[in-house]
Motif scaffolding. Sequence first.
Motif, PDB file in Angstrom:
ATOM      1  N   LYS A   1      16.442  -3.452   4.640  1.00  0.00           N
ATOM      2  CA  LYS A   1      15.041  -3.843   4.534  1.00  0.00           C
ATOM      3  C   LYS A   1      14.155  -3.120   5.542  1.00  0.00           C
ATOM      4  O   LYS A   1      13.012  -2.749   5.235  1.00  0.00           O
ATOM      5  CB  LYS A   1      14.915  -5.354   4.706  1.00  0.00           C
ATOM      6  CG  LYS A   1      13.495  -5.878   4.501  1.00  0.00           C
ATOM      7  CD  LYS A   1      13.448  -7.395   4.594  1.00  0.00           C
ATOM      8  CE  LYS A   1      12.033  -7.923   4.343  1.00  0.00           C
ATOM      9  NZ  LYS A   1      11.962  -9.406   4.441  1.00  0.00           N
ATOM     10  N   TYR A   2      14.654  -2.927   6.770  1.00  0.00           N
ATOM     11  CA  TYR A   2      13.792  -2.405   7.838  1.00  0.00           C
ATOM     12  C   TYR A   2      14.252  -1.056   8.409  1.00  0.00           C
ATOM     13  O   TYR A   2      13.743  -0.624   9.443  1.00  0.00           O
ATOM     14  CB  TYR A   2      13.705  -3.423   8.976  1.00  0.00           C
ATOM     15  CG  TYR A   2      12.987  -4.696   8.581  1.00  0.00           C
ATOM     16  CD1 TYR A   2      11.638  -4.675   8.256  1.00  0.00           C
ATOM     17  CD2 TYR A   2      13.661  -5.913   8.522  1.00  0.00           C
ATOM     18  CE1 TYR A   2      10.968  -5.836   7.890  1.00  0.00           C
ATOM     19  CE2 TYR A   2      13.008  -7.083   8.159  1.00  0.00           C
ATOM     20  CZ  TYR A   2      11.660  -7.031   7.844  1.00  0.00           C
ATOM     21  OH  TYR A   2      11.002  -8.187   7.483  1.00  0.00           O
ATOM     22  N   GLN A   3      15.196  -0.403   7.747  1.00  0.00           N
ATOM     23  CA  GLN A   3      15.732   0.858   8.245  1.00  0.00           C
ATOM     24  C   GLN A   3      14.630   1.861   8.611  1.00  0.00           C
ATOM     25  O   GLN A   3      14.703   2.527   9.645  1.00  0.00           O
ATOM     26  CB  GLN A   3      16.639   1.489   7.183  1.00  0.00           C
ATOM     27  CG  GLN A   3      17.216   2.848   7.561  1.00  0.00           C
ATOM     28  CD  GLN A   3      18.271   2.763   8.632  1.00  0.00           C
ATOM     29  OE1 GLN A   3      19.115   1.903   8.606  1.00  0.00           O
ATOM     30  NE2 GLN A   3      18.222   3.657   9.596  1.00  0.00           N
TER      31      GLN A   3
ATOM     32  N   ILE B   1       0.814  -1.220   0.000  1.00  0.00           N
ATOM     33  CA  ILE B   1       0.000   0.000   0.000  1.00  0.00           C
ATOM     34  C   ILE B   1       0.848   1.271   0.000  1.00  0.00           C
ATOM     35  O   ILE B   1       0.590   2.206  -0.774  1.00  0.00           O
ATOM     36  CB  ILE B   1      -0.950   0.008   1.221  1.00  0.00           C
ATOM     37  CG1 ILE B   1      -1.975  -1.132   1.109  1.00  0.00           C
ATOM     38  CG2 ILE B   1      -1.657   1.358   1.338  1.00  0.00           C
ATOM     39  CD1 ILE B   1      -2.856  -1.281   2.334  1.00  0.00           C
ATOM     40  N   PHE B   2       1.846   1.309   0.859  1.00  0.00           N
ATOM     41  CA  PHE B   2       2.614   2.541   1.043  1.00  0.00           C
ATOM     42  C   PHE B   2       3.814   2.597   0.097  1.00  0.00           C
ATOM     43  O   PHE B   2       4.415   1.565  -0.224  1.00  0.00           O
ATOM     44  CB  PHE B   2       3.090   2.660   2.495  1.00  0.00           C
ATOM     45  CG  PHE B   2       1.970   2.913   3.460  1.00  0.00           C
ATOM     46  CD1 PHE B   2       1.576   4.202   3.767  1.00  0.00           C
ATOM     47  CD2 PHE B   2       1.299   1.852   4.046  1.00  0.00           C
ATOM     48  CE1 PHE B   2       0.534   4.445   4.650  1.00  0.00           C
ATOM     49  CE2 PHE B   2       0.256   2.076   4.934  1.00  0.00           C
ATOM     50  CZ  PHE B   2      -0.132   3.374   5.225  1.00  0.00           C
ATOM     51  N   PRO B   3       4.156   3.806  -0.357  1.00  0.00           N
ATOM     52  CA  PRO B   3       5.290   3.954  -1.300  1.00  0.00           C
ATOM     53  C   PRO B   3       6.618   3.560  -0.656  1.00  0.00           C
ATOM     54  O   PRO B   3       6.801   3.708   0.555  1.00  0.00           O
ATOM     55  CB  PRO B   3       5.260   5.446  -1.645  1.00  0.00           C
ATOM     56  CG  PRO B   3       4.545   6.098  -0.505  1.00  0.00           C
ATOM     57  CD  PRO B   3       3.529   5.105  -0.043  1.00  0.00           C
ATOM     58  N   LYS B   4       7.524   3.088  -1.489  1.00  0.00           N
ATOM     59  CA  LYS B   4       8.828   2.627  -0.999  1.00  0.00           C
ATOM     60  C   LYS B   4       9.798   3.806  -0.897  1.00  0.00           C
ATOM     61  O   LYS B   4      10.864   3.835  -1.526  1.00  0.00           O
ATOM     62  CB  LYS B   4       9.374   1.542  -1.913  1.00  0.00           C
ATOM     63  CG  LYS B   4       8.568   0.254  -1.858  1.00  0.00           C
ATOM     64  CD  LYS B   4       9.094  -0.776  -2.838  1.00  0.00           C
ATOM     65  CE  LYS B   4       8.353  -2.097  -2.696  1.00  0.00           C
ATOM     66  NZ  LYS B   4       6.899  -1.979  -2.904  1.00  0.00           N
ATOM     67  N   THR B   5       9.396   4.786  -0.102  1.00  0.00           N
ATOM     68  CA  THR B   5      10.233   5.943   0.190  1.00  0.00           C
ATOM     69  C   THR B   5      10.472   5.995   1.690  1.00  0.00           C
ATOM     70  O   THR B   5       9.836   5.272   2.459  1.00  0.00           O
ATOM     71  CB  THR B   5       9.534   7.247  -0.252  1.00  0.00           C
ATOM     72  OG1 THR B   5       8.302   7.385   0.493  1.00  0.00           O
ATOM     73  CG2 THR B   5       9.222   7.223  -1.744  1.00  0.00           C
ATOM     74  N   LYS B   6      11.385   6.845   2.114  1.00  0.00           N
ATOM     75  CA  LYS B   6      11.697   6.980   3.535  1.00  0.00           C
ATOM     76  C   LYS B   6      10.438   7.324   4.332  1.00  0.00           C
ATOM     77  O   LYS B   6      10.115   6.677   5.338  1.00  0.00           O
ATOM     78  CB  LYS B   6      12.761   8.056   3.726  1.00  0.00           C
ATOM     79  CG  LYS B   6      13.166   8.302   5.168  1.00  0.00           C
ATOM     80  CD  LYS B   6      14.272   9.349   5.225  1.00  0.00           C
ATOM     81  CE  LYS B   6      14.647   9.669   6.675  1.00  0.00           C
ATOM     82  NZ  LYS B   6      15.737  10.684   6.747  1.00  0.00           N
ATOM     83  N   LYS B   7       9.711   8.336   3.866  1.00  0.00           N
ATOM     84  CA  LYS B   7       8.493   8.752   4.570  1.00  0.00           C
ATOM     85  C   LYS B   7       7.410   7.685   4.473  1.00  0.00           C
ATOM     86  O   LYS B   7       6.725   7.381   5.461  1.00  0.00           O
ATOM     87  CB  LYS B   7       7.975  10.067   3.982  1.00  0.00           C
ATOM     88  CG  LYS B   7       6.731  10.595   4.686  1.00  0.00           C
ATOM     89  CD  LYS B   7       6.275  11.923   4.085  1.00  0.00           C
ATOM     90  CE  LYS B   7       5.019  12.422   4.797  1.00  0.00           C
ATOM     91  NZ  LYS B   7       4.559  13.720   4.220  1.00  0.00           N
ATOM     92  N   GLY B   8       7.251   7.122   3.278  1.00  0.00           N
ATOM     93  CA  GLY B   8       6.212   6.123   3.076  1.00  0.00           C
ATOM     94  C   GLY B   8       6.409   4.914   3.977  1.00  0.00           C
ATOM     95  O   GLY B   8       5.447   4.399   4.575  1.00  0.00           O
ATOM     96  N   GLU B   9       7.652   4.452   4.099  1.00  0.00           N
ATOM     97  CA  GLU B   9       7.915   3.285   4.925  1.00  0.00           C
ATOM     98  C   GLU B   9       7.771   3.599   6.409  1.00  0.00           C
ATOM     99  O   GLU B   9       7.336   2.747   7.189  1.00  0.00           O
ATOM    100  CB  GLU B   9       9.307   2.726   4.624  1.00  0.00           C
ATOM    101  CG  GLU B   9       9.384   2.086   3.232  1.00  0.00           C
ATOM    102  CD  GLU B   9      10.579   1.170   3.075  1.00  0.00           C
ATOM    103  OE1 GLU B   9      11.428   1.119   3.995  1.00  0.00           O
ATOM    104  OE2 GLU B   9      10.668   0.500   2.032  1.00  0.00           O
TER     105      GLU B   9
END
Length: 328
Positions: A196-198, A48-56
Amino acid sequence: MDLFICSTIALFFGILLDFILGDPHGWWHPVIGIGKIITKTEKIVRSIFPKTKKGERVGGIVLAVVVILLSVAIPAVLLYAAYWIHPIVGMVLEAVMCYAMLAAKSLKTESMKVADALEQDGLEAGRKAVSMIVGRDTERLDETGVIKAAVETVAENTSDGVIAPLIFMGIFGALGGFFYKSINTMDSMIGYKNEKYQYLGTAAAKLDDVVNFIPARISAMMMILSAFLCGMDGKGAFRIFKRDRYNHASPNSAQTESVMAGALGVQLAGDAWYFGVKHEKPTIGDAKRTVELLDIRRSNRLMYATTVLTALVVMGIRIFLIFANISF
């Protein structure tokens, strides 16, 4: 029968079952269920969420909220139904839930497997055994490193695996244990600072720091008292605790590790390898002597003493509230 009294009786038998039986294995273990919730929710969140710093990071917050809600709601519904059927049915179910939230005997069993492997089958067997209970790379560890890793695991998990869930259950009953375990399990599964989980694991890691802040310090205080009661170096435990309790990236992990190091008169922590990368870490404690195989057994003795002392305090407070006609 008053629900608080039922919950107190259930907690007592849950503690007793853990001492006698140890951690239950199998598909029905609640932590396995929590782990499955985390895995499935992670997949949905990533889609669902974008693969960006904020999105993650936002996705990580959503993941944490969903996991906590489901992990508490499911046992809450089961407990409500059980107590609706009959108070004794509710007590039995809550006792089993409390038992499953504690890991004192399991911690002893798994750490002693390391000692037995080293003693009976040598270094390679010891490395393999300790790899089952630590997250670091173990193939580079010598015998001293294997022993230290086992002792550090007992020290840290005295808080994470025993005292912290015991405190939460002492206040909120079995559901408090599920609340705590949902956060602690998330941290152990996704609270890593790797690629992966940063960002996705940030919320889980921060929540774990928050919910463990007070329990870790209570655990350390109880462990210091237990060191005196066990005939260990209680003064050394307190001295190293004051000096080294923040010698760790986590604000909580070194609280009990420092006490353990001081009580045993050894040096713990230091540099470690994770996923093939060496991480430089400060040491905890003074190397008054070399770590030896018996230290694993000694660490378990201190863990058990800390658990019994804390359980007596928690149960004592609950019994006092019952007789004072006070309930939550």
